[in-house]
Write a protein that holds these residues in place. Structure first.
Motif, PDB file in Angstrom:
ATOM      1  N   UNK A 199      38.828   7.193  21.032  1.00 26.49           N
ATOM      2  CA  UNK A 199      38.204   7.394  22.335  1.00 26.49           C
ATOM      3  C   UNK A 199      39.257   7.693  23.405  1.00 26.49           C
ATOM      4  N   UNK A 200      40.386   6.991  23.340  1.00 23.31           N
ATOM      5  CA  UNK A 200      41.464   7.252  24.296  1.00 23.31           C
ATOM      6  C   UNK A 200      41.973   8.683  24.139  1.00 23.31           C
ATOM      7  N   UNK A 201      42.161   9.104  22.886  1.00 19.27           N
ATOM      8  CA  UNK A 201      42.643  10.460  22.611  1.00 19.27           C
ATOM      9  C   UNK A 201      41.637  11.503  23.087  1.00 19.27           C
ATOM     10  N   UNK A 202      40.342  11.265  22.824  1.00 15.65           N
ATOM     11  CA  UNK A 202      39.300  12.218  23.223  1.00 15.65           C
ATOM     12  C   UNK A 202      39.187  12.303  24.742  1.00 15.65           C
ATOM     13  N   UNK A 203      39.249  11.149  25.428  1.00 14.82           N
ATOM     14  CA  UNK A 203      39.142  11.126  26.889  1.00 14.82           C
ATOM     15  C   UNK A 203      40.315  11.866  27.529  1.00 14.82           C
ATOM     16  N   UNK A 204      41.508  11.665  26.985  1.00 14.56           N
ATOM     17  CA  UNK A 204      42.692  12.349  27.517  1.00 14.56           C
ATOM     18  C   UNK A 204      42.607  13.847  27.286  1.00 14.56           C
ATOM     19  N   UNK A 205      42.237  14.231  26.066  1.00 11.69           N
ATOM     20  CA  UNK A 205      42.156  15.658  25.723  1.00 11.69           C
ATOM     21  C   UNK A 205      41.087  16.379  26.534  1.00 11.69           C
ATOM     22  N   UNK A 206      40.005  15.672  26.873  1.00  9.42           N
ATOM     23  CA  UNK A 206      38.898  16.319  27.597  1.00  9.42           C
ATOM     24  C   UNK A 206      39.317  16.806  28.972  1.00  9.42           C
ATOM     25  N   UNK A 207      40.335  16.188  29.554  1.00  8.64           N
ATOM     26  CA  UNK A 207      40.726  16.552  30.907  1.00  8.64           C
ATOM     27  C   UNK A 207      41.524  17.847  30.973  1.00  8.64           C
ATOM     28  N   UNK A 208      41.885  18.418  29.811  1.00 11.19           N
ATOM     29  CA  UNK A 208      42.472  19.756  29.806  1.00 11.19           C
ATOM     30  C   UNK A 208      41.495  20.763  30.395  1.00 11.19           C
ATOM     31  N   UNK A 209      40.202  20.518  30.160  1.00 12.56           N
ATOM     32  CA  UNK A 209      39.162  21.400  30.704  1.00 12.56           C
ATOM     33  C   UNK A 209      39.183  21.401  32.231  1.00 12.56           C
ATOM     34  N   UNK A 210      39.448  20.217  32.810  1.00 15.50           N
ATOM     35  CA  UNK A 210      39.464  20.097  34.263  1.00 15.50           C
ATOM     36  C   UNK A 210      40.568  20.945  34.876  1.00 15.50           C
ATOM     37  N   UNK A 211      41.703  21.037  34.193  1.00 15.58           N
ATOM     38  CA  UNK A 211      42.842  21.797  34.710  1.00 15.58           C
ATOM     39  C   UNK A 211      42.528  23.279  34.851  1.00 15.58           C
ATOM     40  N   UNK A 212      41.658  23.793  33.976  1.00 12.85           N
ATOM     41  CA  UNK A 212      41.324  25.224  34.045  1.00 12.85           C
ATOM     42  C   UNK A 212      39.895  25.428  34.552  1.00 12.85           C
ATOM     43  N   UNK A 213      39.390  24.486  35.324  1.00 13.64           N
ATOM     44  CA  UNK A 213      38.027  24.619  35.852  1.00 13.64           C
ATOM     45  C   UNK A 213      37.832  25.908  36.648  1.00 13.64           C
ATOM     46  N   UNK A 214      38.806  26.348  37.463  1.00 13.61           N
ATOM     47  CA  UNK A 214      38.622  27.615  38.178  1.00 13.61           C
ATOM     48  C   UNK A 214      38.364  28.796  37.238  1.00 13.61           C
ATOM     49  N   UNK A 215      39.016  28.800  36.074  1.00 16.07           N
ATOM     50  CA  UNK A 215      38.785  29.875  35.099  1.00 16.07           C
ATOM     51  C   UNK A 215      37.349  29.810  34.588  1.00 16.07           C
ATOM     52  N   UNK A 216      36.875  28.587  34.328  1.00 18.10           N
ATOM     53  CA  UNK A 216      35.496  28.408  33.888  1.00 18.10           C
ATOM     54  C   UNK A 216      34.510  28.880  34.942  1.00 18.10           C
ATOM     55  N   UNK A 217      34.851  28.645  36.214  1.00 15.25           N
ATOM     56  CA  UNK A 217      33.996  29.111  37.309  1.00 15.25           C
ATOM     57  C   UNK A 217      33.927  30.636  37.337  1.00 15.25           C
ATOM     58  N   UNK A 218      35.062  31.293  37.145  1.00 12.71           N
ATOM     59  CA  UNK A 218      35.093  32.751  37.111  1.00 12.71           C
ATOM     60  C   UNK A 218      34.236  33.281  35.968  1.00 12.71           C
TER      61      UNK A 218
END
Length: 318
Positions: free
Chosen positions: A24-43
């Motif tokens: 769970x710790x590994x999954x929670x940490x890895x999931x935040x990579x998505x947050x770093x590229x949120x602007x790309x996801x918005x585009x």
């Protein structure tokens, strides 16, 4: 006084709990990579909501304009400062962070346990008829289907809120499950394809645990395959979630084809392949595998240093 069997069972439970916690710790940490590229996801979301792009200027306007009505892009962009446009790329980041945290934890952690159970059930049934590699690939796909269903049921409202905020539409309570059928099909197919391809690759590894190279290549192949296959589904899902009225998948697909042609279903694909897939589809899963292996290794070292003997921590990859 506890018997050796009781001590062994208690140790096994403690080890399993530590294993689950580390995952769970590994999954929670890895999931935040998505947050770093949120602007790309918005585009990508805005491109999918708009349709085919015919010029560089149009690409800039669509990507940086928070408008739910494609035809009003230039009108809404006229009085908007550049700073506001850039800031709008982070729209929906809160809902996205929560959704990715929950969804990645379910997908990465739950997938391993479901796959293990599915594989233990299938092996006796197909013994002598299918290879171990085939069973592992099939088990990964079936477990992925289950994860996709659960992910759609519980986390679709968060995804709808995120997408509506990205295109400048106010989400309504009654529309939180708008586009659910498209999301269900998309998530089931995504998990099934990703884990089938990934397990198909790493199942040929002779070691108990896949190497970093196998994890990277398996994740890359699965991520790229997923992106190409699922982009039409993403386009339809996004349009249904931002539509002002409820519609079916078939109606939306036909309308898109009639108005914008086959190119409509490839909207945002280039951006996803060049930027989003390496970080979003490959990065989180690869980071999860590396962090999980590291945390479990440290946990195993602590157990081995303990005064009493404990059972080995079970692996979830094979």
């Amino acid at each position: 006084m506890k018997s050796e069997t009781q001590i062994s069972n208690d140790s096994l439970k403690a080890s399993s709990t530590k294993t689950l916690f580390s995952e769970f710790i590994a999954a929670a940490t890895a999931s935040q990579l998505d947050t770093l590229i949120h602007p790309v996801n918005t585009v990508v979301t805005r491109l999918q909501n708009h349709g085919p792009i015919h010029s560089v200027n149009e690409l800039k306007e669509v990507a940086l304009t928070q408008s739910e009505i494609p035809n009003a892009v230039q009108l809404s962009a006229a009085g908007t400062s550049k700073k506001t446009k850039i800031k709008s790329l982070w729209s929906g980041v809160g809902a996205s962070a929560v959704q990715k945290l929950l969804a990645r934890s379910l997908r990465f952690v739950g997938q391993g346990h479901l796959q293990q159970q599915t594989q233990s059930y299938l092996e006796p049934l197909v013994q002598g008829h299918a290879s171990k590699e085939t069973v592992q690939t099939l088990s990964g796909g079936l477990a992925g289907v289950e994860i996709g269903v659960l992910e759609s049921i519980f986390f679709h409202p968060l995804d709808t809120i995120k997408i509506c905020q990205q295109v400048g539409k106010k989400p309504t309570f009654g529309g939180l499950y708008q586009g659910f059928n498209a999301a269900l099909g998309r998530n089931v197919l995504a998990s099934c394809v990703f884990f089938s391809v990934y397990n198909g690759w790493v199942s040929h590894n002779k070691n108990e645990q896949p190497s970093m190279k196998d994890n990277f290549l398996g994740s890359t192949l699965a991520g790229v395959t997923n992106t190409v296959i699922l982009n039409p589904w993403d386009v339809i899902k996004t349009r249904m979630q931002t539509a002002n009225h409820k519609t079916t998948m078939a109606e939306m697909a036909l309308n898109l084809f009639r108005l914008q042609g086959i190119r409509a279903f490839a909207s945002g694909l280039g951006t996803k392949l060049l930027i989003q897939t390496p970080v979003k589809a490959i990065g989180p899963f690869l980071m999860f595998q590396l962090l999980k292996d590291y945390l479990q290794k440290k946990s195993a070292e602590n157990v081995s240093d303990a005064p009493c003997k404990t059972a080995a921590i079970p692996t979830l990859t094979k």
